[in-house]
Motif scaffolding. Sequence first.
Motif, PDB file in Angstrom:
ATOM      1  N   VAL A 110       1.102  -1.128   0.101  1.00  0.00           N
ATOM      2  CA  VAL A 110      -0.188   0.328   0.124  1.00  0.00           C
ATOM      3  C   VAL A 110       0.826   1.316  -0.009  1.00  0.00           C
ATOM      4  O   VAL A 110       2.255   0.858   0.960  1.00  0.00           O
ATOM      5  N   ILE A 111       0.431   1.715  -1.050  1.00  0.00           N
ATOM      6  CA  ILE A 111       1.388   3.108  -1.465  1.00  0.00           C
ATOM      7  C   ILE A 111       0.759   4.455  -0.566  1.00  0.00           C
ATOM      8  O   ILE A 111       1.000   5.060  -0.302  1.00  0.00           O
ATOM      9  N   LEU A 112      -0.660   4.505  -0.551  1.00  0.00           N
ATOM     10  CA  LEU A 112      -1.550   6.211  -0.133  1.00  0.00           C
ATOM     11  C   LEU A 112      -2.863   4.563   0.306  1.00  0.00           C
ATOM     12  O   LEU A 112      -3.478   4.205  -0.290  1.00  0.00           O
ATOM     13  N   SER A 113      -3.034   5.803   1.677  1.00  0.00           N
ATOM     14  CA  SER A 113      -4.804   4.829   2.276  1.00  0.00           C
ATOM     15  C   SER A 113      -5.434   6.527   2.180  1.00  0.00           C
ATOM     16  O   SER A 113      -4.609   7.461   2.509  1.00  0.00           O
ATOM     17  N   ALA A 114      -6.745   6.947   1.855  1.00  0.00           N
ATOM     18  CA  ALA A 114      -7.125   7.839   2.525  1.00  0.00           C
ATOM     19  C   ALA A 114      -8.602   7.908   2.865  1.00  0.00           C
ATOM     20  O   ALA A 114      -9.631   7.029   2.180  1.00  0.00           O
ATOM     21  N   CYS A 115      -9.674   8.375   4.208  1.00  0.00           N
ATOM     22  CA  CYS A 115     -10.967   7.985   4.481  1.00  0.00           C
ATOM     23  C   CYS A 115     -11.670   9.219   4.417  1.00  0.00           C
ATOM     24  O   CYS A 115     -10.801  10.150   5.574  1.00  0.00           O
ATOM     25  N   THR A 116     -12.683   8.999   4.347  1.00  0.00           N
ATOM     26  CA  THR A 116     -13.526  10.355   4.724  1.00  0.00           C
ATOM     27  C   THR A 116     -13.847  10.346   5.847  1.00  0.00           C
ATOM     28  O   THR A 116     -13.742   9.245   6.523  1.00  0.00           O
ATOM     29  N   ASP A 117     -14.159  11.407   6.242  1.00  0.00           N
ATOM     30  CA  ASP A 117     -14.337  11.564   8.407  1.00  0.00           C
ATOM     31  C   ASP A 117     -15.585  10.267   8.759  1.00  0.00           C
ATOM     32  O   ASP A 117     -15.465  10.293  10.166  1.00  0.00           O
ATOM     33  N   ASN A 118     -16.253  10.305   7.853  1.00  0.00           N
ATOM     34  CA  ASN A 118     -17.423   9.436   8.262  1.00  0.00           C
ATOM     35  C   ASN A 118     -17.437   7.998   8.046  1.00  0.00           C
ATOM     36  O   ASN A 118     -18.690   7.343   8.377  1.00  0.00           O
ATOM     37  N   ALA A 119     -16.607   7.567   7.482  1.00  0.00           N
ATOM     38  CA  ALA A 119     -16.426   6.071   7.422  1.00  0.00           C
ATOM     39  C   ALA A 119     -16.480   5.897   8.542  1.00  0.00           C
ATOM     40  O   ALA A 119     -16.618   6.038   9.328  1.00  0.00           O
ATOM     41  N   HIS A 120     -16.857   4.383   7.449  1.00  0.00           N
ATOM     42  CA  HIS A 120     -17.382   3.271   8.665  1.00  0.00           C
ATOM     43  C   HIS A 120     -15.955   2.319   9.495  1.00  0.00           C
ATOM     44  O   HIS A 120     -15.206   1.470   8.519  1.00  0.00           O
TER      45      HIS A 120
END
Length: 151
Positions: A141-151
């Motif tokens: 994995v080189i990049l991960s991102a989540c929205t603030d409301n991800a479960h």
Amino acid sequence: MSLLRKAGMGLAITSMAAMGAVAAGPANAAEGDPVFTAASGDLYGALALSRSSGNVAYAVNYGSWDSADNAAVSKCGGGDCQVVVHFANACGSVAQGADTRFGWAWAPTKAESETAAVDALGTSAPAFPDAGSSSPRKGKVILSACTDNAH
């Protein structure tokens, strides 16, 4: 219920001009998707990738698909940056294999999106000759991102 829980995960293979790319799940969770209904409070994210440089960038917590896409492309920093995955109320990840191919995925959680991105690539070996092992191995994995409301 989130879009991802409704849509589930699928597997799709796609290619890019200068480098290989593999994607897990639909490339996006789009407004026209019959299983997606935008709701007040939805947060959108996008991951963008440059074919020429390999730069990857993310944008999360935007109020629309377009604003997330535009921000990810802008942050990517290359003239050939393109959005490779969109997500809403969820997470997205990009992985790279030893053979330089990229894989990406979205899922309800960061761990699920990372696993799906790596799994989409399968195992690969670096080009010969390689100073390290030429044995096939999983991507990273080189990049991960989540929205603030991800479960």
